[in-house]
Each structure stands twice: as C-alpha cells, then as structure tokens.
Design a protein around this motif. Sequence first.
Motif, PDB file in Angstrom:
ATOM      1  N   GLN A  24      35.830 -13.364  74.878  1.00 51.37           N
ATOM      2  CA  GLN A  24      34.480 -13.803  74.622  1.00 51.37           C
ATOM      3  C   GLN A  24      33.903 -13.101  73.417  1.00 51.37           C
ATOM      4  O   GLN A  24      34.046 -11.902  73.247  1.00 51.37           O
ATOM      5  CB  GLN A  24      33.594 -13.513  75.827  1.00 51.37           C
ATOM      6  CG  GLN A  24      33.901 -14.444  77.003  1.00 51.37           C
ATOM      7  CD  GLN A  24      32.721 -14.538  77.909  1.00 51.37           C
ATOM      8  OE1 GLN A  24      32.273 -13.560  78.423  1.00 51.37           O
ATOM      9  NE2 GLN A  24      32.221 -15.728  78.089  1.00 51.37           N
ATOM     10  N   LEU A  26      30.211 -12.522  71.467  1.00 58.87           N
ATOM     11  CA  LEU A  26      28.791 -12.608  71.756  1.00 58.87           C
ATOM     12  C   LEU A  26      28.107 -13.484  70.718  1.00 58.87           C
ATOM     13  O   LEU A  26      28.161 -13.210  69.529  1.00 58.87           O
ATOM     14  CB  LEU A  26      28.178 -11.210  71.753  1.00 58.87           C
ATOM     15  CG  LEU A  26      26.718 -11.110  72.196  1.00 58.87           C
ATOM     16  CD1 LEU A  26      26.588 -11.548  73.642  1.00 58.87           C
ATOM     17  CD2 LEU A  26      26.220  -9.678  72.034  1.00 58.87           C
ATOM     18  N   ARG A 126      22.522 -12.207  85.003  1.00 60.68           N
ATOM     19  CA  ARG A 126      23.229 -12.269  83.730  1.00 60.68           C
ATOM     20  C   ARG A 126      22.311 -11.944  82.555  1.00 60.68           C
ATOM     21  O   ARG A 126      22.700 -11.268  81.609  1.00 60.68           O
ATOM     22  CB  ARG A 126      23.825 -13.685  83.580  1.00 60.68           C
ATOM     23  CG  ARG A 126      24.584 -13.948  82.293  1.00 60.68           C
ATOM     24  CD  ARG A 126      25.779 -13.072  82.106  1.00 60.68           C
ATOM     25  NE  ARG A 126      26.568 -12.899  83.309  1.00 60.68           N
ATOM     26  CZ  ARG A 126      27.394 -11.886  83.507  1.00 60.68           C
ATOM     27  NH1 ARG A 126      27.506 -10.949  82.584  1.00 60.68           N
ATOM     28  NH2 ARG A 126      28.088 -11.795  84.616  1.00 60.68           N
ATOM     29  N   GLU A 130      23.072  -8.609  79.941  1.00 64.09           N
ATOM     30  CA  GLU A 130      23.378  -8.938  78.557  1.00 64.09           C
ATOM     31  C   GLU A 130      22.230  -8.606  77.600  1.00 64.09           C
ATOM     32  O   GLU A 130      22.342  -8.852  76.398  1.00 64.09           O
ATOM     33  CB  GLU A 130      23.745 -10.413  78.439  1.00 64.09           C
ATOM     34  CG  GLU A 130      25.053 -10.771  79.145  1.00 64.09           C
ATOM     35  CD  GLU A 130      25.466 -12.217  78.945  1.00 64.09           C
ATOM     36  OE1 GLU A 130      24.738 -12.952  78.229  1.00 64.09           O
ATOM     37  OE2 GLU A 130      26.503 -12.621  79.506  1.00 64.09           O
ATOM     38  N   TYR A 155      35.703  -5.577  81.437  1.00 66.50           N
ATOM     39  CA  TYR A 155      34.599  -5.128  82.255  1.00 66.50           C
ATOM     40  C   TYR A 155      34.307  -3.638  82.072  1.00 66.50           C
ATOM     41  O   TYR A 155      35.204  -2.814  81.951  1.00 66.50           O
ATOM     42  CB  TYR A 155      34.803  -5.406  83.750  1.00 66.50           C
ATOM     43  CG  TYR A 155      35.202  -6.806  84.129  1.00 66.50           C
ATOM     44  CD1 TYR A 155      34.849  -7.898  83.350  1.00 66.50           C
ATOM     45  CD2 TYR A 155      35.936  -7.043  85.281  1.00 66.50           C
ATOM     46  CE1 TYR A 155      35.212  -9.182  83.718  1.00 66.50           C
ATOM     47  CE2 TYR A 155      36.309  -8.320  85.656  1.00 66.50           C
ATOM     48  CZ  TYR A 155      35.949  -9.396  84.873  1.00 66.50           C
ATOM     49  OH  TYR A 155      36.321 -10.658  85.241  1.00 66.50           O
ATOM     50  N   THR A 159      29.109  -3.366  78.480  1.00 64.15           N
ATOM     51  CA  THR A 159      29.933  -4.025  77.467  1.00 64.15           C
ATOM     52  C   THR A 159      29.535  -5.482  77.240  1.00 64.15           C
ATOM     53  O   THR A 159      30.008  -6.101  76.283  1.00 64.15           O
ATOM     54  CB  THR A 159      31.424  -3.975  77.855  1.00 64.15           C
ATOM     55  OG1 THR A 159      31.616  -4.556  79.153  1.00 64.15           O
ATOM     56  CG2 THR A 159      31.927  -2.541  77.877  1.00 64.15           C
ATOM     57  N   GLU A 160      28.673  -6.023  78.092  1.00 65.75           N
ATOM     58  CA  GLU A 160      28.252  -7.410  77.926  1.00 65.75           C
ATOM     59  C   GLU A 160      26.989  -7.537  77.075  1.00 65.75           C
ATOM     60  O   GLU A 160      26.504  -8.646  76.860  1.00 65.75           O
ATOM     61  CB  GLU A 160      28.038  -8.045  79.309  1.00 65.75           C
ATOM     62  CG  GLU A 160      29.322  -8.108  80.124  1.00 65.75           C
ATOM     63  CD  GLU A 160      29.078  -8.389  81.596  1.00 65.75           C
ATOM     64  OE1 GLU A 160      28.590  -9.490  81.899  1.00 65.75           O
ATOM     65  OE2 GLU A 160      29.362  -7.507  82.428  1.00 65.75           O
ATOM     66  N   SER A 167      28.592  -5.006  69.754  1.00 63.91           N
ATOM     67  CA  SER A 167      29.313  -5.274  70.991  1.00 63.91           C
ATOM     68  C   SER A 167      30.781  -4.923  70.781  1.00 63.91           C
ATOM     69  O   SER A 167      31.242  -4.776  69.649  1.00 63.91           O
ATOM     70  CB  SER A 167      29.194  -6.757  71.367  1.00 63.91           C
ATOM     71  OG  SER A 167      29.762  -7.577  70.360  1.00 63.91           O
ATOM     72  N   TRP A 171      35.418  -8.865  74.835  1.00 67.03           N
ATOM     73  CA  TRP A 171      34.858  -8.507  76.131  1.00 67.03           C
ATOM     74  C   TRP A 171      34.818  -9.730  77.031  1.00 67.03           C
ATOM     75  O   TRP A 171      34.966 -10.865  76.578  1.00 67.03           O
ATOM     76  CB  TRP A 171      33.466  -7.899  75.988  1.00 67.03           C
ATOM     77  CG  TRP A 171      32.450  -8.763  75.300  1.00 67.03           C
ATOM     78  CD1 TRP A 171      32.216  -8.857  73.956  1.00 67.03           C
ATOM     79  CD2 TRP A 171      31.522  -9.659  75.917  1.00 67.03           C
ATOM     80  NE1 TRP A 171      31.208  -9.751  73.701  1.00 67.03           N
ATOM     81  CE2 TRP A 171      30.754 -10.258  74.887  1.00 67.03           C
ATOM     82  CE3 TRP A 171      31.247 -10.009  77.247  1.00 67.03           C
ATOM     83  CZ2 TRP A 171      29.739 -11.184  75.155  1.00 67.03           C
ATOM     84  CZ3 TRP A 171      30.233 -10.933  77.511  1.00 67.03           C
ATOM     85  CH2 TRP A 171      29.491 -11.512  76.452  1.00 67.03           C
ATOM     86  N   HIS A 172      34.626  -9.480  78.314  1.00 62.56           N
ATOM     87  CA  HIS A 172      34.567 -10.540  79.313  1.00 62.56           C
ATOM     88  C   HIS A 172      33.318 -10.378  80.169  1.00 62.56           C
ATOM     89  O   HIS A 172      32.963  -9.253  80.534  1.00 62.56           O
ATOM     90  CB  HIS A 172      35.788 -10.498  80.235  1.00 62.56           C
ATOM     91  CG  HIS A 172      37.078 -10.860  79.565  1.00 62.56           C
ATOM     92  ND1 HIS A 172      37.675 -12.088  79.691  1.00 62.56           N
ATOM     93  CD2 HIS A 172      37.884 -10.147  78.742  1.00 62.56           C
ATOM     94  CE1 HIS A 172      38.804 -12.128  78.999  1.00 62.56           C
ATOM     95  NE2 HIS A 172      38.943 -10.947  78.405  1.00 62.56           N
ATOM     96  N   SER A 173      32.661 -11.476  80.489  1.00 61.94           N
ATOM     97  CA  SER A 173      31.589 -11.445  81.480  1.00 61.94           C
ATOM     98  C   SER A 173      32.191 -11.144  82.843  1.00 61.94           C
ATOM     99  O   SER A 173      33.245 -11.695  83.203  1.00 61.94           O
ATOM    100  CB  SER A 173      30.864 -12.790  81.531  1.00 61.94           C
ATOM    101  OG  SER A 173      30.220 -13.059  80.307  1.00 61.94           O
TER     102      SER A 173
END
Length: 434
Positions: A24, A26, A126, A130, A155, A159-160, A167, A171-173
């Motif tokens: 992902q 951002l 979320r 974020e 994770y 990091t989100e 960022s 990265w991953h949600s």
Amino acid sequence: MSAKGTADFATSIFALFMLALGVQALAGEVPKTGGRNAPGKADSPYLILVSIDGFSWDYLSTYPTPALDRIAGSGVRAESMRPVFPSLTFPNHYSIATGLYPSEHGIVHNHFPDEARDDWYHLWDRSSVEDARWYGGEPVWVTAENNGLVSAAYYFVGTEAAIGGVSPSHWHSFDASVPGSDRVAQVIDWLKWPADRRPHLITLYFEHVDTAGHDFGRGSPELAAAVAEVDTNIGRLLDAIAEAELPGEVYVLVVSDHGQANYVDPETTFVLRDHIDLTGLEVTAGGAYAWIYQQQPDRKRALAIRDAINEAWAHGHAVLRDEAPAEWRVDDSPRFPEIFVIPDLGYGVVAEREAVQRLKNGDHGWDPSNKAMHGIFLAAGPGLPEGVAIGEVSAVEIYPLMLELLRIDEPLPAGGRDRLRSLLDNDGRIHTPR
C-alpha cells in the motif's frame, strides 16, 4: 518529455509497481526515500523488528519456543521488558517505536480524547489510526526514511499514518484475517528485492498470542497453540534470513508490548455506577483499568469520586492525575483523565454492570509495576554477543538501540533512555553489565 515529466512518469510507474506487489502507498504522500535507498546506503545494516502482542516475559520458560530460543542463544535476552503506563497495546508499541513516554508522544491509550475533548482516537477507527495529527515524536521508520533507508511494515502502531509527512515506503492496513504465514512471506519477499529497493528496516506484528490470552486465558491449550504458531513463523523467517545471505549485517529484535494475567473471578468486578454518579463523566473502562474524564473538570467532585471508590473497594483504588506515581509520567498531557481507577492484579473494574459479562478470561492494563504485565526483549545479529542475559529493560530503551544498529546518528530522548544502547562497546558490541 521534460526532465520533470520524465521524473513524474517514473514516480507513477513505481507507484503502480508497488500496488501490483500488494504494497500500500499512502494517497497524497511519497515516502521520504521514494522507495529507494540513498546512494551509499546499500551496505547499511538490516533490522527486522518483530512484535508479539501480549507475549508475557515468562512464556519463554513456560512453552516450547525453539525459534525464539535460537535468537536468545545467539544473541541477547532481557529478563523482561517493562511496559510504559498504561500496559496497553497502542501506547507501548508507539513508545517502542519512538523512545518516548505516552505523555511525550501523545498515544496515551488505545482510545482517548484530544486536548479539547471534542474528538477521540479509537484503535478500531481507520480515520484515527491514519491521522498523523494524533502522533507525536519520530518513530524509527520515519528516522530511517529521513536518513535514506527504505522502511517497510507488516503492521505496527503508527505505520498507517504519514507522521511528520513521512510514511514507510511499504505498509499494510491492519487486517487480523491475514495469516501470520502470509505476513512472514511478504517480509521474506522484501528481503529478496534488489539492493536499491530492499528495505533496511522492517516491522512485523503478530496479535495471535494476545488474542488467545484474552479469549482463553493463561494456561489454556489455545494459548499454547498460538505461541507455537507464532514461534513457527518466526522460525521460517530466521531460516529465510540465513538462506538469503544478505550483504551487510542483519539484526532481529523481538519484543512484546505487555504481558497477560487472568482474572481472579469476574463476580468480584467493581461496578462504578453502583458507587458513583456517572453524570457528566466519560469513562474508559477495560476491566484491568478505568479512566474517568470529567466533561467539565471539577477538582472538588473528582476528590469525592476518588474517596467514594476508595472507601467501597478492597481490591483496587483511585487516584487523581496529580497524585499518580511519578513513574507513570502522566502529568504532562491533557489527554490523560482526571481520575485513574487501578484494580489490584487479577481484579476488574467496569462502568456498567452489563459490562461484567464482556470481560475476557485474560487481560492486561494493570499497573506495569506488576511483573505479570512485563513482556520480552530478544536481539541477535553479527554485532551482538552470543547467549548474553541482561536484566529488566524498558519499552523506551529500544529506539536508541535500533538507531545504533542501523548506524543512524540522531539526537536521542533525554533521561537515560539510551541505557540499553550504553551496553554497546565502541566496537558496536554489547557487553554484559557488571
């Protein structure tokens, strides 16, 4: 095409490439490195930070953990890692990442209000996790990116969000449905990337031990199975690191944010509404703690609430914020409540009686002075000695060590938080403290 047009086109192609890999990016933010290590950084050390949520300090001697034993046997193992107050997931992960206490970095709980108390941070929201405005300090992946090192996260709290406008490159949600084996597979894949794009800092997070501890309690077969599953996945990672033969040094740090304890008996849970009027109060109660915020701060009423709780309860107590123990470090942030309600280890507190039925078998959030709330710290790599045991460490001591291992020279938090780093000799090796 102009030089700028060529650069924009290249950036667009690289973004599409990352998305094709399932990584992902951002929206509206470009990682500081642009996803490529700075010139001259290719030979920098690699650091993999693994967090096992809820892994108590004594699980290493309670359950078979061959992979974690490999790390301890080839590196450094602390007796335990003491969490910051409160002993909850979000504040402790972010303290590990920044070297700061919650009063300094702002993530004081898993859910809490802002200074004006007109908005709340929620771990399950979320938009909250974020939103970089909630996060203070500089987490290690931002430090790495600012120093020309690509970072990646499967994770980790923070990091989100693009903290300070930066960022991780990848990265991953958070999605608990993703198996731990898939997370490890992605980390292994990152380590196989070409040197110019290969992340030098990687975070990896497992919640499985914490979840089993909550749902089934310490001593349960389900907890033993969760420990075994996570340990197996870490073993796969260690094998892959050995096979990759990466150039330069490779370090693996394993931490946990807190420990876990079982409730003595849910029927002994203290119900706040039975003893105080909750009108005008906002209560965050999780069983092992209760935080009471006054919508309109009133010290006289706060004192009366504190006294009513303390007179009625034999298995816990309430304190005002300015009465809290100094080691909690709660004075400097208005995000903390006016009143803390602290159960004795194993006892619970809730706001409403119906919440008693929602208590889990195991929990955390009790005072970090209880060793049951302590987690683990293990570290291994070519610059570390083999089989060295050290005493208790603190969650805020990990960040300075990570900078040392990554060879990043940055100003450190004040107050002796580099004690763990001070175990390093001038040649970059940890020595056993006398």
